[in-house]
Design a protein around this motif. Structure first.
Motif, short mmCIF file in Angstrom:
data_model
loop_
_atom_site.label_atom_id
_atom_site.label_comp_id
_atom_site.label_asym_id
_atom_site.label_seq_id
_atom_site.Cartn_x
_atom_site.Cartn_y
_atom_site.Cartn_z
N ASP A 1 0.74 -1.01 -0.16
CA ASP A 1 -0.05 -0.07 -0.17
C ASP A 1 1.00 1.19 -0.09
N ALA A 2 0.67 1.80 -0.83
CA ALA A 2 1.47 3.19 -1.03
C ALA A 2 0.47 4.55 -1.66
N THR A 3 0.80 5.72 -1.45
CA THR A 3 0.31 6.93 -1.83
C THR A 3 1.14 7.47 -3.06
N PRO A 4 0.43 8.06 -4.04
CA PRO A 4 1.23 8.68 -5.24
C PRO A 4 2.43 9.65 -4.62
N LEU A 5 2.18 10.45 -3.71
CA LEU A 5 3.37 11.24 -3.29
C LEU A 5 4.73 10.17 -2.88
N GLN A 6 4.46 8.99 -2.08
CA GLN A 6 5.21 8.34 -1.58
C GLN A 6 6.37 7.68 -2.81
N MET A 7 5.30 7.25 -3.93
CA MET A 7 6.05 6.79 -4.97
C MET A 7 6.93 7.80 -5.68
N ALA A 8 6.08 9.17 -5.92
CA ALA A 8 6.77 10.13 -6.35
C ALA A 8 8.30 10.51 -6.08
N ALA A 9 8.15 10.44 -4.57
CA ALA A 9 9.49 10.54 -3.76
C ALA A 9 10.41 9.36 -3.81
N ALA A 10 10.12 8.13 -4.14
CA ALA A 10 11.07 7.13 -4.30
C ALA A 10 11.54 7.30 -5.66
N TYR A 11 10.87 7.98 -6.57
CA TYR A 11 11.51 7.96 -7.91
C TYR A 11 12.43 9.12 -8.02
N ASN A 12 12.22 10.15 -7.28
CA ASN A 12 12.91 11.25 -6.91
C ASN A 12 14.19 11.09 -6.39
N ALA A 13 14.31 9.95 -5.53
CA ALA A 13 15.60 9.43 -5.20
C ALA A 13 16.57 8.75 -6.16
N ILE A 14 15.73 8.21 -7.10
CA ILE A 14 16.66 7.69 -8.20
C ILE A 14 17.14 8.79 -9.42
N ALA A 15 16.34 9.91 -9.47
CA ALA A 15 16.81 11.08 -10.01
C ALA A 15 17.63 11.80 -9.60
N ASN A 16 18.00 11.81 -8.13
CA ASN A 16 18.83 12.50 -7.43
C ASN A 16 19.91 11.69 -6.99
N ASN A 17 20.40 11.02 -8.08
CA ASN A 17 21.48 10.08 -7.92
C ASN A 17 21.58 9.38 -6.57
N GLY A 18 20.31 8.76 -6.28
CA GLY A 18 20.41 7.91 -5.31
C GLY A 18 20.11 8.40 -3.86
N THR A 19 19.99 9.84 -3.75
CA THR A 19 19.77 10.45 -2.43
C THR A 19 18.28 10.75 -2.29
N TYR A 20 17.57 10.19 -1.07
CA TYR A 20 16.18 10.29 -1.01
C TYR A 20 16.29 11.66 -0.20
N VAL A 21 15.33 12.46 -0.76
CA VAL A 21 14.99 13.71 -0.28
C VAL A 21 13.43 13.80 0.20
N GLN A 22 13.25 14.29 1.58
CA GLN A 22 11.81 14.36 1.99
C GLN A 22 11.15 15.57 1.21
N PRO A 23 10.05 14.91 0.45
CA PRO A 23 9.01 15.90 -0.18
C PRO A 23 8.38 17.01 0.82
N HIS A 24 8.54 18.41 0.43
CA HIS A 24 8.01 19.47 1.32
C HIS A 24 7.17 20.22 0.62
N LEU A 25 6.14 20.93 1.42
CA LEU A 25 5.31 22.01 0.76
C LEU A 25 5.70 23.33 1.20
N VAL A 26 6.23 23.61 2.60
CA VAL A 26 6.24 25.00 2.87
C VAL A 26 7.66 25.23 2.81
N LYS A 27 7.85 26.49 2.13
CA LYS A 27 9.18 26.91 1.89
C LYS A 27 9.68 27.84 3.26
N GLU A 28 8.89 28.85 3.69
CA GLU A 28 9.31 29.57 4.93
C GLU A 28 8.06 30.00 5.55
#
Length: 733
Positions: free
Chosen positions: A565-592
């Motif tokens: 069981d997974a959400t679209p955001l979780q799967m997008a963050a997993a692919y983002n780790a592949i795109a980011n040279n293997g480093t997982y970055v927590q997705p976030h909405l609030v900049k400041e």
């Protein structure tokens, strides 16, 4: 009474007293009781006295106020009318001998029975005589003349009265000063609650801004309408007059204006809200009605300029400006601020107005802080528009789209379908239409999960980019058959070919070599099974199947994205780790967070962790490019519809299942997640579409293509060099 003596009593001259028998005849007016009674105290007969008074002028007729006292001094008695009482015979004789000190020639008559007036108390009653021989009467001693009575001094009385009056006024003055200076707070406070009015001063709510500072939701000045139930004369008539202007039923308004007490007290409630966020023009119309007990005051109203723009993510507020859903609810304590309050004394009845110089206390409101999001308003708008257009082909569907900035993990766009107007959240077909599908839409990801299985196998050395092996058409595990849609018929396939044709059998065989423990470990590293912490409330965590719960069929279902069981955001963050040279970055909405003073406070840095080595991440991206490029005599890849002209795209298609409250829903979930440019990814786009009829697979890839194409152009990303695109061989010879 003592016995009377036979011998008559005599006066000092030798004559007997009390009897006229045997006496010599006397001249009229001399001696004798009857004669004595005929004379006035001054020796005149009554007739003579009357005649003399008539002869005396009226001015001299008024007696001297001290005459009775002087008569006493002269030897007579003062009568009630101020006349002198006749003296006794003895006294008359003595008075005759005292002519030098008295008045000469005045014959004093004697009365046998002295007349005692109320004021005649100078003589004591004669002592009773004892029986026996009567002795000659002794001569009475001569009394000293009495001093005239001392009269009161009016000046002394005036002084005494003045002192008493001054003492009284001084006492009153001291008491008044004491009441005003010492006890005045207590007396004033005793009646203060009955005169107190409290008006809330709302604090402006902070805005929600996009990454460029453009408002996604903000507050504007408005008015609130309130009532003082103690002053409302006819609440039913007042409610009927206000109902058309406020859009609230008259019965509800009348109920609000009913008199009541403050909670826990016996004090009448003098303030109730009738409406919040009323437009200024409407408030002016209400004040023009001049309704008793009705007033308006400054308020605010929440506005969402984009209507449904990011509505599922932003959420909405109540009339009291309390966040109810989305970011408005999650960061309500930051956005809301602190309301102020004005407390003041008012008069009673028709004088219900602030009392000048009366009690007044004001607490100024503190405006709330604003949130600056990572969302790009323009990109959000186009993402929602594209998603709505594609989803329109699949009726009754639910869709989500997420666009991430690869290096930072910032969410540039996050769309849901269906959506709603955040300015009017009540107008929805179902409350579920307000949900953010990207964080609450739990699915079996299906084949998009295969990228995790291949990435773990690369990192653990189970496979290499050049690995090949024969792939069968079907396999049975735990009594459950698994098969491919693209039959290899036992031919040898390359890793890119397995991904291009989304081979279930090849993926299951690789996962079997990897082992369930290591596969579960990499699922967690890629962020599955726990909320991302993006910032939205109610984010689903998904679920991973623990190793001790695996059945025989789990070895086949888990590697290909089922029993997960997974959400679209979780799967997008997993692919983002592949795109980011293997480093997982927590997705976030609030900049400041921007305070009321305009100073910004950056949000905490997102959590990061290494999942794959940069080399393995690059190899995996290169193999995933086959999904959007392979098109030859051996077959067409599953993701050709997601290719973006001019750019190299790496990604994966998926077909999964949807679960709602643990129950499997009919239809399928079609998805595509990809990154571009594949040689150095800048953005990750994930699209999920569920439809009861199973049309999601035909919708997801085209929607991805349009979204990724617009994103690359919007941020002016140069096109890829096509001559460096890899060439893939599915069935190597």
């Amino acid at each position: 009474m003592p016995p009377r003596s036979d011998e008559p009593r005599r006066d000092p001259t030798g004559s007997r007293r009390g009897s006229s028998r045997g006496a010599e005849p006397r001249e009229p007016g001399v001696g004798g009781i009857s004669d004595a009674r005929a004379y006035t105290p001054r020796g005149r007969t009554i007739r003579e006295g009357g005649a003399e008074q008539r002869r005396t002028p009226r001015s001299s007729r008024s007696g001297d106020p001290f005459r009775p006292a002087l008569q006493v001094v002269d030897g007579g008695r003062a009568t009630r009318a101020g006349r002198r009482e006749p003296a006794t015979a003895g006294e008359s004789g003595r008075a005759g001998r005292r002519t030098a000190g008295g008045r000469a020639g005045v014959v004093r008559t004697v009365s046998t029975r002295p007349v005692h007036e109320p004021f005649d108390d100078e003589d004591d009653p004669p002592p009773r005589r004892r029986p026996g021989p009567r002795r000659p009467a002794a001569r009475r001693p001569v009394r000293k003349p009495r001093r005239p009575p001392r009269l009161g001094d009016p000046r002394r009385r005036l002084r005494l009265a003045t002192v008493l009056a001054l003492t009284l006024f001084a006492s009153i003055g001291v008491r008044l000063v004491y009441l005003q200076m010492a006890d005045s707070p207590a007396y004033a406070d005793g009646g203060l609650p009955n005169r107190i009015a409290v008006v809330e001063l709302p604090a402006p709510r902070g805005a929600i801004l996009d990454r460029t500072g453009e408002p996604l939701a903000h507050s504007v000045e408005a008015r609130y309408v309130f009532a003082d139930p103690t002053r409302v004369k006819d609440r039913f008539a007042t409610a009927r007059a206000l109902s058309p202007l406020l859009g609230v039923p008259a019965s509800e308004l009348a109920d609000r204006m009913r008199r009541s007490k403050r909670p826990g007290t016996d004090i009448d409630l003098q303030f109730v809200y009738l409406a919040r966020g009323v437009e200024i023009g409407t408030a002016k119309q209400i004040m023009a009605l001049d309704l008793a007990g009705i007033g308006t005051h400054r308020d605010e109203r929440r506005e969402v300029p984009g209507g449904d723009l990011a509505a599922n993510m932003i959420g909405f507020v109540s009339q009291d400006m309390n966040g109810l859903e989305g970011l408005e609810a999650k960061y309500d304590d930051v956005l809301r601020g602190q309301a102020g309050k004005r407390t003041y004394e008012v008069g009673l009845g028709d004088l219900a107005a602030p009392i000048p110089g009366g009690y007044s206390s004001t607490t100024q409101p503190k405006p709330g802080s604003s949130l600056q999001l990572t969302i790009d308003r323009d990109l959000q708008f186009m993402t929602q528009r594209i998603l709505a257009k594609q989803v329109a082909q699949a009726k009754g569907s639910v869709a989500a789209a997420v666009i991430l900035d690869v290096p930072t993990g910032e969410v540039l766009a996050q769309a849901s379908q269906p959506t709603y107007d955040a300015a009017d959240p009540a107008k929805v077909n179902s409350p579920a239409d307000r949900d953010d599908a990207a964080t609450s839409f739990v699915v079996d990801p299906g084949s998009i999960h295969k990228a995790i299985t291949y990435g773990a196998a690369l990192q653990e050395g189970v496979i290499t980019p050049d690995t090949t092996f024969p792939v069968a058409n079907t396999v049975v595990l735990g009594g459950v058959p698994f098969e491919d849609t693209h039959h290899a018929n036992g031919r040898v396939m390359s890793i890119p070919g397995m991904l291009a044709f989304s081979s279930n059998i090849a993926t299951i065989e690789i996962a079997d070599k990897l082992g369930k423990d290591r596969l579960i470990d990499y699922q967690k590293r890629f962020g599955l099974g726990q909320p991302t912490g993006e910032g939205l409330p109610g984010e689903a965590s998904g679920r991973l199947l623990p190793a001790d719960e695996w059945s025989g069929s789990s070895y086949g279902s888990v590697p290909i994205g089922h029993s997960v069981d997974a959400t679209p955001l979780q799967m997008a963050a997993a692919y983002n780790a592949i795109a980011n040279n293997g480093t997982y970055v927590q997705p976030h909405l609030v900049k400041e967070t921007i305070g009321p003073d305009g100073k910004g406070t950056p949000s905490a840095a997102p959590a990061t962790r290494s999942v794959l080595s940069p080399a393995n991440a690059a190899d995996l991206r290169r193999m995933l490019e086959a999904v959007t490029t392979v098109d030859g005599p051996d077959g067409r890849a599953t993701g050709l519809a997601a290719a973006v002209p001019g750019y190299r795209v790496a990604g994966k298609t998926g077909t999964g299942l949807r679960y709602d409250n643990g129950k499997k829903q009919p239809g399928e979930v079609g998805s595509f997640i990809g990154m571009a440019p594949a040689e150095k990814p800048r953005y990750v786009v994930a699209v999920f579409v569920w439809s009861p009829g199973g049309e999601g697979g035909a919708v997801a890839a085209p929607a991805f293509r349009e979204m990724m194409g617009f994103t690359l152009r919007h941020y002016r990303v140069p096109p890829s060099l096509t001559d460096k695109s890899p060439k893939f061989e599915v069935f190597p010879r």
